[in-house]
Design a protein around this motif. Structure first.
Motif, PDB file in Angstrom:
ATOM      1  N   LEU A 155       0.828  -1.204   0.000  1.00 55.69           N
ATOM      2  CA  LEU A 155       0.000   0.000   0.000  1.00 55.69           C
ATOM      3  C   LEU A 155       0.863   1.254   0.000  1.00 55.69           C
ATOM      4  CD1 LEU A 155      -2.611  -1.166   2.679  1.00 55.69           C
ATOM      5  CD2 LEU A 155      -2.540  -1.656   0.224  1.00 55.69           C
ATOM      6  N   GLY A 156       0.324   2.319  -0.624  1.00 45.52           N
ATOM      7  CA  GLY A 156       0.993   3.613  -0.621  1.00 45.52           C
ATOM      8  C   GLY A 156       2.248   3.664  -1.465  1.00 45.52           C
ATOM      9  N   LEU A 157       2.253   3.016  -2.622  1.00 44.18           N
ATOM     10  CA  LEU A 157       3.446   2.979  -3.466  1.00 44.18           C
ATOM     11  C   LEU A 157       3.559   4.239  -4.302  1.00 44.18           C
ATOM     12  CD1 LEU A 157       3.183  -0.701  -4.781  1.00 44.18           C
ATOM     13  CD2 LEU A 157       4.458   0.128  -2.792  1.00 44.18           C
ATOM     14  N   VAL A 158       4.799   4.680  -4.534  1.00 42.75           N
ATOM     15  CA  VAL A 158       5.046   5.802  -5.439  1.00 42.75           C
ATOM     16  C   VAL A 158       5.571   5.324  -6.785  1.00 42.75           C
ATOM     17  CG1 VAL A 158       5.439   7.444  -3.573  1.00 42.75           C
ATOM     18  CG2 VAL A 158       7.364   6.133  -4.456  1.00 42.75           C
ATOM     19  N   SER A 159       5.974   4.057  -6.862  1.00 42.52           N
ATOM     20  CA  SER A 159       6.396   3.482  -8.139  1.00 42.52           C
ATOM     21  C   SER A 159       6.078   1.998  -8.129  1.00 42.52           C
ATOM     22  CB  SER A 159       7.897   3.702  -8.386  1.00 42.52           C
ATOM     23  OG  SER A 159       8.677   2.956  -7.470  1.00 42.52           O
TER      24      SER A 159
ATOM     25  N   GLY B 157       8.242  -2.454  -6.004  1.00 43.01           N
ATOM     26  CA  GLY B 157       7.541  -1.237  -5.612  1.00 43.01           C
ATOM     27  C   GLY B 157       8.393  -0.389  -4.696  1.00 43.01           C
ATOM     28  N   GLU B 158       8.026   0.854  -4.590  1.00 49.39           N
ATOM     29  CA  GLU B 158       8.742   1.798  -3.737  1.00 49.39           C
ATOM     30  C   GLU B 158       7.738   2.716  -3.069  1.00 49.39           C
ATOM     31  OE1 GLU B 158      11.562   5.313  -4.943  1.00 49.39           O
ATOM     32  OE2 GLU B 158      12.721   3.452  -5.034  1.00 49.39           O
ATOM     33  N   ARG B 159       7.917   2.953  -1.787  1.00 51.90           N
ATOM     34  CA  ARG B 159       7.020   3.860  -1.085  1.00 51.90           C
ATOM     35  C   ARG B 159       7.812   4.762  -0.156  1.00 51.90           C
ATOM     36  NH1 ARG B 159       3.653  -0.705   2.232  1.00 51.90           N
ATOM     37  NH2 ARG B 159       5.351  -1.631   3.424  1.00 51.90           N
ATOM     38  N   ARG B 160       7.166   5.857   0.235  1.00 50.76           N
ATOM     39  CA  ARG B 160       7.818   6.883   1.037  1.00 50.76           C
ATOM     40  C   ARG B 160       7.949   6.434   2.486  1.00 50.76           C
ATOM     41  NH1 ARG B 160       6.980  11.582  -2.215  1.00 50.76           N
ATOM     42  NH2 ARG B 160       5.141  11.355  -3.556  1.00 50.76           N
ATOM     43  N   LEU B 161       9.023   6.902   3.120  1.00 52.15           N
ATOM     44  CA  LEU B 161       9.202   6.783   4.553  1.00 52.15           C
ATOM     45  C   LEU B 161       9.486   8.162   5.118  1.00 52.15           C
ATOM     46  CD1 LEU B 161      11.420   3.555   4.872  1.00 52.15           C
ATOM     47  CD2 LEU B 161       8.952   3.748   5.182  1.00 52.15           C
ATOM     48  N   ASP B 162       9.430   8.281   6.430  1.00 49.94           N
ATOM     49  CA  ASP B 162       9.724   9.556   7.068  1.00 49.94           C
ATOM     50  C   ASP B 162      11.180   9.950   6.821  1.00 49.94           C
ATOM     51  OD1 ASP B 162       7.158   9.599   8.027  1.00 49.94           O
ATOM     52  OD2 ASP B 162       7.671   8.728   9.979  1.00 49.94           O
ATOM     53  N   GLY B 163      11.418  11.252   6.867  1.00 49.24           N
ATOM     54  CA  GLY B 163      12.783  11.744   6.710  1.00 49.24           C
ATOM     55  C   GLY B 163      13.297  11.683   5.289  1.00 49.24           C
TER      56      GLY B 163
ATOM     57  N   CYS C 101      -2.073  -3.697  -4.964  1.00 45.34           N
ATOM     58  CA  CYS C 101      -1.179  -2.568  -4.756  1.00 45.34           C
ATOM     59  C   CYS C 101      -1.974  -1.273  -4.840  1.00 45.34           C
ATOM     60  CB  CYS C 101      -0.059  -2.543  -5.801  1.00 45.34           C
ATOM     61  SG  CYS C 101       0.907  -4.073  -5.905  1.00 45.34           S
ATOM     62  N   SER C 102      -1.759  -0.384  -3.887  1.00 42.05           N
ATOM     63  CA  SER C 102      -2.335   0.952  -3.977  1.00 42.05           C
ATOM     64  C   SER C 102      -1.205   1.937  -4.256  1.00 42.05           C
ATOM     65  CB  SER C 102      -3.073   1.328  -2.684  1.00 42.05           C
ATOM     66  OG  SER C 102      -2.170   1.486  -1.598  1.00 42.05           O
ATOM     67  N   VAL C 103      -1.467   2.882  -5.136  1.00 45.85           N
ATOM     68  CA  VAL C 103      -0.420   3.784  -5.620  1.00 45.85           C
ATOM     69  C   VAL C 103      -0.826   5.235  -5.371  1.00 45.85           C
ATOM     70  CG1 VAL C 103       0.406   2.170  -7.364  1.00 45.85           C
ATOM     71  CG2 VAL C 103      -1.409   3.773  -7.947  1.00 45.85           C
ATOM     72  N   GLU C 104       0.187   6.054  -5.163  1.00 47.25           N
ATOM     73  CA  GLU C 104      -0.015   7.494  -5.074  1.00 47.25           C
ATOM     74  C   GLU C 104       0.013   8.088  -6.472  1.00 47.25           C
ATOM     75  OE1 GLU C 104       2.637   9.516  -2.487  1.00 47.25           O
ATOM     76  OE2 GLU C 104       2.485   8.036  -0.870  1.00 47.25           O
TER      77      GLU C 104
END
Length: 286
Positions: free
Chosen positions: A146-150, A160-166, A180-183
């Motif tokens: 969930l929350g993938l950017v690619s 897949g790749e998703r955001r983390l803090d920082g 898969c859910s994508v941004e």
């Protein structure tokens, strides 16, 4: 259809009007469109279909007013399917049980084929909970990311790749079948050719036999702010108000040091969380 790629879309009014006095939300079918996240989901599904030479299915739970938008996916080369769904009002729409909705959509997808990948938008423009993809993964017995950017093909699996803090990123290897859910990040939905658009404008939109509104819904009995449960605490002791206040705030009490929990399984993580809530008095003793 072992490699069926599904784009699970949600159509909503991107520009609803709100009455400033009553707060009533009015939606106009002319404002219905794909959100940026859902458009990205459709584009990702089309790219996966091209990479695997697999059929792409665009499915949505919506009334018949979504048919013109489904024909957009039809013009892009995807087959389409609509799960009949009619909400009486905006509040009734929000109260619809997303788990029941996921079960209905999963049943409709299985009627077409066995999905290899289902791509959804991370959040919808009207509900915004982001819970539907997780419910759908459970209904399809599939892995979830969930929350993938690619999202790209990596051999027989997905990367897949998703955001983390920082500013960090997390890279995932996703087995199939997967949901898969994508941004809406760095992806723009392609445009169909004019002949394909004209041909799809009169195309028929198949309707699934299952109805999302007939599976179940949540009844909203009241809305209010969250209030934690009351707890019984001993009366403070002390000769002065300052001493009693310091005892109530716990400034002189040695607090537990931070604990990093790294369980080996989801069940162990849930047990650790429940144990912490019991120690703090937020949950009843086992």
């Amino acid at each position: 259809m072992a490699d069926l790629v599904v784009a699970c879309l949600r159509f909503g009014d991107l520009r609803p009007s709100v009455d400033p006095l009553t707060g009533t939300v009015s939606r106009d079918p002319r404002g219905f469109d794909l959100s940026a996240a859902d458009a990205a989901a459709l584009e990702h599904a089309l790219r996966l279909g091209d990479a695997w030479s697999a059929p792409v299915l665009a499915v949505t739970a919506a009334p018949s007013s979504a048919d013109p938008l489904l024909r957009t996916a039809l013009a892009l080369g995807a087959s389409v399917l609509r799960v009949p769904w009619v909400a009486s009002s905006y509040v009734a729409d929000l109260a619809l049980d997303e788990r029941a909705l996921a079960l209905a959509v999963a049943s409709a997808i299985r009627g077409v084929g066995s999905p290899s990948v289902v791509v959804c938008g991370d959040v919808s423009s009207d509900r915004g909970t982001g819970a539907f993809p997780a419910y759908l993964a459970h209904a399809l017995s599939a892995a979830q990311a969930l929350g993938l950017v690619s999202l790209s093909v990596s051999g027989n699996s997905l990367a897949g790749e998703r955001r983390l803090d920082g500013g960090r990123r997390e890279r995932l290897r996703i087995p199939r079948p997967a949901v898969c859910s994508v941004e809406a990040a760095g992806v723009r939905l392609r445009r169909a050719s004019l002949p394909a658009t004209l041909a799809a404008s009169s195309g028929a939109v198949p309707v699934a036999a299952v109805s999302a509104s007939s599976v179940g819904s949540v009844e909203v009995t009241g809305v209010g702010p969250f209030r934690p449960r009351t707890r019984v605490v001993p009366a403070p002791a002390g000769d002065s108000s300052r001493d009693r206040l310091m005892q109530l705030t716990g400034v002189l009490v040695a607090h537990d040091p931070p604990q990093i929990v790294a369980p080996s399984s989801a069940a162990a993580a849930a047990d650790a969380l429940l144990d912490y809530l019991r120690r703090r008095g937020y949950a009843a003793p086992a």
